[in-house]
Design an enzyme around this catalytic site. Structure first.
Site, short mmCIF file in Angstrom:
data_model
loop_
_atom_site.label_atom_id
_atom_site.label_comp_id
_atom_site.label_asym_id
_atom_site.label_seq_id
_atom_site.Cartn_x
_atom_site.Cartn_y
_atom_site.Cartn_z
N CYS A 65 37.23 45.64 29.30
CA CYS A 65 36.56 45.46 30.59
C CYS A 65 36.19 43.81 30.75
CB CYS A 65 35.28 46.48 31.03
SG CYS A 65 34.76 46.08 32.57
N CYS B 1 41.48 41.72 35.14
CA CYS B 1 41.02 43.05 35.22
C CYS B 1 42.01 44.01 34.54
CB CYS B 1 40.79 43.40 36.54
SG CYS B 1 40.05 45.18 36.79
N1 DGL Z 1 38.68 47.47 34.37
C1 DGL Z 1 37.45 46.39 34.50
C2 DGL Z 1 37.76 44.88 34.42
O1 DGL Z 1 38.60 44.63 33.65
C3 DGL Z 1 36.44 46.56 35.67
C4 DGL Z 1 36.88 47.03 37.03
C5 DGL Z 1 35.81 47.55 37.90
O2 DGL Z 1 35.19 48.64 37.52
O3 DGL Z 1 35.36 46.68 38.86
O4 DGL Z 1 37.10 44.27 34.85
#
Ligand code: DGL
Length: 265
Positions: free
Chosen positions: A75, A185
């Site tokens: 993440c 993301c």
């Molecule tokens: N998948 C995550 C990222 O890479 C988080 C997305 C979220 O929960 O807003 O930032």
């Protein structure tokens, strides 16, 4: 904890599964425990403090219940918010991720790069510090893609309203004459095909899943923690959402994976 212990991976929801698929290609014999913090997803609009509290809780779960040997924060938002604080309190190796600004800077000819990432990542001081290394000749244009993470959480990677969100954000970037897109993301890797459609496959789209998997291999080797068995690893998917949604999204996003589902509180 020893070299046959599992690898712990987490994200706000199903987005980090894009990193899992790179990890299981590179390390097919490792057991993987994936935690989707589905009840608290998305992280993108939460404060750094809240994300730290969630991340600390999940890492404790991974260590105490599953005895993992290394943590992967799949993440960008959580990495940007609190990887330093997490490394200060946990002695276990922690691998994080950040938008692929350096490779994009090497690729761009127009010297204009588009970044799709959450508001949390884009607003973080960690991201500002990363950009400041490369900003100069190159200009970076960011789009937070509001609502897109929620669509992907539902597994709606081909729905008309998902495409509408993507197209709206890409139109703003196209008007800036960008020639490379960074997926900052982990969720957005699952809508890469929508971006390719928009640009008729004419521009490179870069994510960091493979680089993170390689970094994980180096960490395991450096700490003498690589699993030496030859048989295939197991995959456990943990979520704190008892509804069908996370399981259905997982089946949609990774149709070929065998998994065991577990619920945590
Ligand atoms: N998948 C995550 C990222 O890479 C988080 C997305 C979220 O929960 O807003 O930032």
């Amino acid at each position: 904890m020893n070299n046959s212990s599992p690898i712990g991976i987490f994200d706000s929801g199903v987005g980090g599964l894009s990193v899992v698929s790179q990890i299981s290609n590179v390390l097919p014999n490792e057991d993987l425990i994936y935690v989707a913090d589905s009840k608290y997803s998305p992280y993108g609009n939460r404060s750094e403090k809240e994300i730290f509290i969630r991340s600390e809780k999940i890492i404790n779960l991974l260590i105490k219940k599953y005895h993992v040997k290394v943590i992967v924060i799949a993440c960008n938002t959580a990495t940007a918010a609190c990887i330093k604080e997490l490394r200060d309190i946990f002695s276990i190796p922690i691998v994080g991720m950040e938008p692929a600004v350096k490779p994009a800077n090497n690729l761009t000819k127009t010297k204009r790069v588009g970044i799709l990432a959450t508001t949390g990542t884009l607003k973080s001081s960690k991201f500002a510090a990363l950009l400041s290394h490369y900003e100069g000749d190159t200009k970076f244009f960011s789009q937070p893609c509001q609502g897109l993470v929620e669509q992907i959480e539902k597994g709606l990677i081909d729905a008309p309203d998902t495409r509408a969100i993507v197209n709206q954000n890409l139109a703003l970037l196209e008007s800036k004459n960008i020639d490379v897109i960074i997926l900052g993301c982990t969720h957005f890797v699952f809508i890469r095909h929508l971006i390719e459609d928009y640009f008729n496959q004419t521009i490179p789209i870069i994510d960091t899943g493979f680089a993170v998997a390689q970094q994980l291999v180096r960490q395991l080797e450096a700490n003498n923690l690589s699993n030496i068995r030859e048989s295939l690893g197991h995959f456990i998917f943990c979520t704190n959402d008892e509804s069908d949604q996370p399981r259905k999204a997982l089946a949609r996003l990774m149709p070929d994976i065998n998994f065991q589902l577990e619920i945590f509180n």
